[in-house]
Design a protein around this motif. Sequence first.
Motif, mmCIF file in Angstrom:
data_model
loop_
_atom_site.group_PDB
_atom_site.id
_atom_site.type_symbol
_atom_site.label_atom_id
_atom_site.label_comp_id
_atom_site.label_asym_id
_atom_site.label_seq_id
_atom_site.Cartn_x
_atom_site.Cartn_y
_atom_site.Cartn_z
ATOM 1 N N LEU B 299 -2.541 -28.664 -26.940
ATOM 2 C CA LEU B 299 -2.023 -27.850 -25.842
ATOM 3 C C LEU B 299 -2.409 -28.488 -24.516
ATOM 4 N N ARG B 300 -1.588 -28.224 -23.504
ATOM 5 C CA ARG B 300 -1.902 -28.659 -22.142
ATOM 6 C C ARG B 300 -2.605 -27.504 -21.427
ATOM 7 N N PRO B 301 -3.379 -27.815 -20.386
ATOM 8 C CA PRO B 301 -4.099 -26.729 -19.687
ATOM 9 C C PRO B 301 -3.183 -25.600 -19.251
ATOM 10 N N GLU B 302 -1.971 -25.941 -18.764
ATOM 11 C CA GLU B 302 -1.090 -24.887 -18.250
ATOM 12 C C GLU B 302 -0.541 -23.977 -19.352
ATOM 13 N N GLU B 303 -0.794 -24.361 -20.603
ATOM 14 C CA GLU B 303 -0.336 -23.508 -21.710
ATOM 15 C C GLU B 303 -1.382 -22.463 -22.115
ATOM 16 N N ILE B 304 -2.546 -22.479 -21.472
ATOM 17 C CA ILE B 304 -3.591 -21.493 -21.781
ATOM 18 C C ILE B 304 -3.382 -20.253 -20.917
ATOM 19 N N GLY B 305 -3.342 -19.075 -21.558
ATOM 20 C CA GLY B 305 -3.028 -17.851 -20.843
ATOM 21 C C GLY B 305 -4.206 -17.211 -20.152
ATOM 22 N N VAL B 306 -5.395 -17.354 -20.723
ATOM 23 C CA VAL B 306 -6.593 -16.720 -20.163
ATOM 24 C C VAL B 306 -7.825 -17.433 -20.714
ATOM 25 N N VAL B 307 -8.882 -17.453 -19.911
ATOM 26 C CA VAL B 307 -10.162 -18.002 -20.372
ATOM 27 C C VAL B 307 -11.205 -16.890 -20.385
ATOM 28 N N PHE B 308 -11.814 -16.673 -21.552
ATOM 29 C CA PHE B 308 -12.997 -15.818 -21.657
ATOM 30 C C PHE B 308 -14.192 -16.730 -21.385
ATOM 31 N N ALA B 309 -14.736 -16.624 -20.177
ATOM 32 C CA ALA B 309 -15.763 -17.576 -19.752
ATOM 33 C C ALA B 309 -17.121 -17.223 -20.343
ATOM 34 N N ASP B 310 -18.010 -18.211 -20.326
ATOM 35 C CA ASP B 310 -19.375 -17.960 -20.787
ATOM 36 C C ASP B 310 -20.097 -17.039 -19.803
ATOM 37 N N GLY B 311 -19.964 -17.317 -18.493
ATOM 38 C CA GLY B 311 -20.522 -16.421 -17.485
ATOM 39 C C GLY B 311 -22.020 -16.211 -17.592
ATOM 40 N N HIS B 312 -22.773 -17.275 -17.421
ATOM 41 C CA HIS B 312 -24.213 -17.198 -17.655
ATOM 42 C C HIS B 312 -24.914 -16.209 -16.734
ATOM 43 N N GLY B 313 -24.467 -16.139 -15.490
ATOM 44 C CA GLY B 313 -25.088 -15.191 -14.568
ATOM 45 C C GLY B 313 -26.237 -15.769 -13.756
ATOM 46 N N THR B 314 -26.442 -17.080 -13.864
ATOM 47 C CA THR B 314 -27.386 -17.760 -12.970
ATOM 48 C C THR B 314 -26.592 -18.756 -12.143
ATOM 49 N N ALA B 315 -27.050 -18.972 -10.901
ATOM 50 C CA ALA B 315 -26.224 -19.701 -9.931
ATOM 51 C C ALA B 315 -25.797 -21.079 -10.438
ATOM 52 N N LEU B 353 -17.807 -12.108 -30.417
ATOM 53 C CA LEU B 353 -17.236 -10.912 -29.784
ATOM 54 C C LEU B 353 -16.144 -11.309 -28.784
ATOM 55 N N ASP B 354 -16.374 -12.377 -28.038
ATOM 56 C CA ASP B 354 -15.336 -12.837 -27.111
ATOM 57 C C ASP B 354 -14.096 -13.316 -27.867
ATOM 58 N N ALA B 355 -14.301 -13.930 -29.025
ATOM 59 C CA ALA B 355 -13.140 -14.345 -29.828
ATOM 60 C C ALA B 355 -12.364 -13.117 -30.298
ATOM 61 N N ALA B 356 -13.092 -12.070 -30.693
ATOM 62 C CA ALA B 356 -12.430 -10.815 -31.076
ATOM 63 C C ALA B 356 -11.634 -10.275 -29.890
ATOM 64 N N LEU B 392 -0.322 -9.261 -18.896
ATOM 65 C CA LEU B 392 0.494 -10.445 -18.688
ATOM 66 C C LEU B 392 0.877 -11.010 -20.047
ATOM 67 N N PRO B 393 1.964 -11.772 -20.102
ATOM 68 C CA PRO B 393 2.356 -12.345 -21.397
ATOM 69 C C PRO B 393 1.335 -13.397 -21.825
ATOM 70 N N LEU B 394 0.839 -13.281 -23.042
ATOM 71 C CA LEU B 394 -0.192 -14.202 -23.519
ATOM 72 C C LEU B 394 0.205 -14.779 -24.875
ATOM 73 N N ARG B 395 0.175 -16.084 -24.968
ATOM 74 C CA ARG B 395 0.366 -16.725 -26.273
ATOM 75 C C ARG B 395 -0.920 -17.394 -26.757
ATOM 76 N N THR B 396 -1.774 -17.726 -25.779
ATOM 77 C CA THR B 396 -3.010 -18.427 -26.139
ATOM 78 C C THR B 396 -4.160 -17.890 -25.302
ATOM 79 N N ALA B 397 -5.371 -18.053 -25.821
ATOM 80 C CA ALA B 397 -6.564 -17.693 -25.062
ATOM 81 C C ALA B 397 -7.674 -18.670 -25.416
ATOM 82 N N MET B 398 -8.469 -19.005 -24.410
ATOM 83 C CA MET B 398 -9.610 -19.905 -24.626
ATOM 84 C C MET B 398 -10.900 -19.109 -24.493
ATOM 85 N N VAL B 399 -11.867 -19.454 -25.334
ATOM 86 C CA VAL B 399 -13.190 -18.832 -25.235
ATOM 87 C C VAL B 399 -14.232 -19.942 -25.037
#
Lengths: 85, 417
Positions: B299-315, B353-356, B392-399
Amino acid sequence: MSTFTLDDLRTMLREGAGVDDSVDLDVPILDIPFSSLGYDSLAMLEIAARIEQQLGVHVPDELVERLTTPRAVLEYVGRHLAEVA
Amino acid sequence: MSDAHRTEDSAGAPAAVFTGIGVTAPNGLGTEEWWSATLAGKSGIDFVSGFDARSYPAQLAGEVRDFDAGAYLSPRIVVETSKMSHFALAATAMALDDAAVDLTRIPEYERAVITANASGGAEFGQRELQKLWRGGPRDVSPYMSIAWFYAATTGQISIGHEMRGPCGVVVSEQAGGLDALGQARRVVRGGARLAVTGGTDSSLSPAGYVSQLPTGHLTTVTDPARAYLPFDAAASGFVPGEGGAILVMENGTTARERGISDPYGELAGYAAAFDPRPGSTRPPALARCIRAALDDARLRPEEIGVVFADGHGTAELDRQEARALAEVFGPRGVPVTVPKTMTGRLYAGAGALDAAGALLALRDQVVPPTVHVTGPAPGHGLDLVLDQPRELPLRTAMVVARGHGGFNAVTVVRRAR
């Protein structure tokens, strides 16, 4: 404790090892092998440890595998409780 | 050659599809309960209730409250296992039920179990160590030998469901929940017809909680709504949580043969990469890992619909992740969300859980929100989905999941065709 009854053993099994969903401990179980009641070797080690803690009767690890039924446990504990007392 | 490695060539391999989901999370028990709470922005982060943490530098957690292990597990198993396994075994029962699979129709050597674990059975271990110091070795439960260690959960799932195919545990801290999915796909490609996979953790006993403090990454903020703020200018660290998710993955061909025409989705891409040692002049490995997962999914980057980020919470770690996402997707190039703002970081449970969440986002065509974040740090260049879910229309998601010590893992899920 000067006696150790089948009900005492039932309580010990419930508290120490739990009871499998398919097993009823409240039927006559004296001669039913522990393996048929859902208890494996680790469960029997747990019961042996509780007998030692609660009754002061030492159950050597190598003996645990030979105490295969509730009757065998009651007889062993009964015999040794007399010595402890 | 890049050392962000692809697991193997996917050419000709059957798709690895997800057919069942089970969830035990701080903001919801059961998949649909958790998912509706998540879309509603309901947080499970609060003061620790399991013990008195008022004298601790950090005092919050995402605890799974009102969880009765006995409602899901045999009393024999409850006494033999630690809380991390209780969560996994309950979630496994939910996931298998959700998959509506008759296991007797799958040969036992083609049923696999691959879970992740990062913390071991902390609460069980603490209890038995206390018995050791108080009463001596004879007081320690023999179940200590099987309950505390990382592989305990996989072992109990394997025994409980007679799954004698490939079984294993992945230990890569918070990246593990995704690494487990990658390994599960590998064993499915290798001939397993069904794999129980995912991860759970629980280390919210006093000893388990204290052992998380030395990294300095736990937030000391005590307002549950202001504590864990990934990508926020006020980011102060994270809140730890417990629980996770278990997923049923199957060979797409045999799943279709048993009548599954519409699985949740396919594990289309996976990659893992390890960061350079501290002080190295080489860049962090995350951007490379994201690209490798995209390559793996073709897949190309523009084909990814959403990213579930890690989001560590430290700067610093937030900056690294934002930079990697901007580098691959362009500034504000893809919607990004961090639903773990509602659970805290679940260690091995997080990626699962993010994959779910990603699979349910594909099902319902909606991105869950990132709660509590009100002041995204300027310069991150992220299109964060903040306090409201976004349809939004989603076909793919990244975690994305990153583990302490340098672990990076990225997966891509795609709606099954």
